[in-house]
Motif scaffolding. Sequence first.
Motif, short mmCIF file in Angstrom:
data_model
loop_
_atom_site.label_atom_id
_atom_site.label_comp_id
_atom_site.label_asym_id
_atom_site.label_seq_id
_atom_site.Cartn_x
_atom_site.Cartn_y
_atom_site.Cartn_z
N VAL A 108 -3.93 -15.62 -18.41
CA VAL A 108 -5.01 -16.44 -18.95
C VAL A 108 -5.43 -17.49 -17.93
CG1 VAL A 108 -3.66 -18.28 -20.07
CG2 VAL A 108 -5.85 -17.58 -21.04
N GLN A 109 -4.56 -17.81 -16.98
CA GLN A 109 -4.91 -18.81 -15.98
C GLN A 109 -5.96 -18.31 -14.99
OE1 GLN A 109 -4.05 -21.75 -16.35
NE2 GLN A 109 -2.24 -21.65 -17.65
N LEU A 110 -5.87 -17.04 -14.64
CA LEU A 110 -6.80 -16.49 -13.66
C LEU A 110 -8.26 -16.59 -14.11
CD1 LEU A 110 -4.73 -13.40 -12.45
CD2 LEU A 110 -4.91 -15.68 -11.40
N PRO A 111 -8.61 -16.12 -15.32
CA PRO A 111 -10.00 -16.29 -15.75
C PRO A 111 -10.38 -17.74 -15.96
CG PRO A 111 -8.67 -15.36 -17.52
CD PRO A 111 -7.84 -15.31 -16.29
N ARG A 112 -9.42 -18.56 -16.40
CA ARG A 112 -9.73 -19.99 -16.59
C ARG A 112 -10.13 -20.64 -15.27
NH1 ARG A 112 -7.77 -24.60 -15.37
NH2 ARG A 112 -5.83 -23.77 -14.54
N ILE A 113 -9.35 -20.40 -14.24
CA ILE A 113 -9.65 -20.99 -12.93
C ILE A 113 -10.99 -20.47 -12.39
CG2 ILE A 113 -8.90 -21.09 -10.53
CD1 ILE A 113 -6.01 -21.02 -11.58
N ALA A 147 -2.63 -23.72 -25.69
CA ALA A 147 -3.05 -22.82 -26.76
C ALA A 147 -2.53 -21.41 -26.54
CB ALA A 147 -4.58 -22.82 -26.87
N ALA A 148 -2.53 -20.96 -25.28
CA ALA A 148 -1.98 -19.64 -24.97
C ALA A 148 -0.48 -19.59 -25.24
CB ALA A 148 -2.27 -19.28 -23.52
N VAL A 149 0.23 -20.64 -24.84
CA VAL A 149 1.67 -20.71 -25.11
C VAL A 149 1.93 -20.72 -26.61
CG1 VAL A 149 3.72 -22.16 -24.91
CG2 VAL A 149 2.23 -21.84 -22.94
N ALA A 150 1.10 -21.45 -27.35
CA ALA A 150 1.25 -21.49 -28.80
C ALA A 150 1.10 -20.10 -29.42
CB ALA A 150 0.23 -22.44 -29.41
N ALA A 151 0.15 -19.31 -28.89
CA ALA A 151 -0.03 -17.94 -29.38
C ALA A 151 1.22 -17.09 -29.11
CB ALA A 151 -1.26 -17.31 -28.74
N TRP A 199 -9.91 -24.03 -26.07
CA TRP A 199 -9.46 -23.38 -27.32
C TRP A 199 -10.14 -22.03 -27.52
CZ3 TRP A 199 -10.02 -28.57 -30.37
CH2 TRP A 199 -8.83 -29.30 -30.25
N LEU A 200 -11.43 -21.95 -27.24
CA LEU A 200 -12.15 -20.69 -27.40
C LEU A 200 -11.65 -19.64 -26.42
CD1 LEU A 200 -15.81 -22.02 -27.87
CD2 LEU A 200 -14.38 -20.92 -29.62
N LEU A 201 -11.42 -20.04 -25.18
CA LEU A 201 -10.94 -19.10 -24.18
C LEU A 201 -9.55 -18.57 -24.56
CD1 LEU A 201 -11.09 -17.64 -21.48
CD2 LEU A 201 -10.27 -19.74 -20.37
N ALA A 202 -8.66 -19.46 -24.96
CA ALA A 202 -7.31 -19.04 -25.35
C ALA A 202 -7.34 -18.15 -26.59
CB ALA A 202 -6.43 -20.26 -25.59
N SER A 203 -8.24 -18.44 -27.52
CA SER A 203 -8.34 -17.62 -28.73
C SER A 203 -8.82 -16.21 -28.40
CB SER A 203 -9.30 -18.28 -29.72
OG SER A 203 -8.81 -19.55 -30.14
N ALA A 204 -9.83 -16.11 -27.53
CA ALA A 204 -10.31 -14.79 -27.12
C ALA A 204 -9.21 -14.03 -26.39
CB ALA A 204 -11.55 -14.93 -26.24
N TRP A 205 -8.49 -14.71 -25.52
CA TRP A 205 -7.38 -14.09 -24.78
C TRP A 205 -6.29 -13.59 -25.73
CZ3 TRP A 205 -2.36 -16.02 -24.77
CH2 TRP A 205 -1.47 -15.43 -23.86
N ALA A 206 -5.93 -14.42 -26.70
CA ALA A 206 -4.90 -14.01 -27.66
C ALA A 206 -5.34 -12.79 -28.47
CB ALA A 206 -4.57 -15.18 -28.60
N GLY A 207 -6.62 -12.77 -28.83
CA GLY A 207 -7.13 -11.60 -29.56
C GLY A 207 -7.06 -10.34 -28.72
N LEU A 208 -7.37 -10.45 -27.44
CA LEU A 208 -7.27 -9.29 -26.54
C LEU A 208 -5.81 -8.85 -26.40
CD1 LEU A 208 -9.77 -10.31 -23.72
CD2 LEU A 208 -10.07 -8.49 -25.41
N LEU A 209 -4.90 -9.81 -26.41
CA LEU A 209 -3.48 -9.48 -26.32
C LEU A 209 -3.03 -8.69 -27.54
CD1 LEU A 209 -1.39 -10.26 -24.11
CD2 LEU A 209 -0.52 -11.98 -25.70
#
Length: 232
Positions: A108-113, A147-151, A199-209
């Motif tokens: 998740v860090q790569l797309p965030r950066i 948020a990603a860690v929380a997921a 939050w939106l980015l982490a939520s989309a990432w978690a959904g893809l996971l």
Amino acid sequence: MFRFPPAVPRAAGVQWSPAIPVFMCSMLLAALFAATRAAHGSPFGVDDGVHGWVLEHRPRWAVAAAVAVTVTGSGVPAYLLAAFAGALAFRTDRWRGALGGALALVSVQLPRIALASWLARPRPPADDWAWTANGYAMPSGHTTTSAAVAALLTAGVYRTVRGRARTPLLIAPALWAATVGLSRVYLGMHWPTDVLAGWLLASAWAGLLVMSPILLRRRKTGAVPSNESEGT
């Protein structure tokens, strides 16, 4: 990658997919990025309003509490928590799970950066910061990471914990991540919309996971499971 437990059985005729929240979060994030880009990174009205209120309501004890929370949302603490979440999920192979948790957080860090560099939104004025910061503002790194860690922690708890402790342990990671995100605004280092983007980015990432093992299973079988086929 984490292998999530089978989905809860669906009622007859009801179709649900994690693709729906992934699509919604992605569209909202794209709209927020587009609006920010159009404004050349300038803060929105809500950003200025909340930021101004924060600067007038920052007693020392509250700043100290916010700093104590915010430092857990990135760096070594975040990766240790991600590794713990992976080890919790992979009970039969703790080391493999720990590595998987850390690698999942990297993913998740790569797309965030990349997104932050593309948008290049400035942070609030440095004189307003109550702690140290670096890099661009949107999406907030601490917010996305926590948020990603929380997921990941939620997935680990879901797989392993039973009994009365399960519900509070499922809720706790989300509360922690929300507090980390809010602390970034309270400490003056991010605009509120930076945190929303995280939050939106982490939520989309978690959904893809969640979706990835489902899609892999369907690709391997090459057909819809028998209990979903017509006439059953």
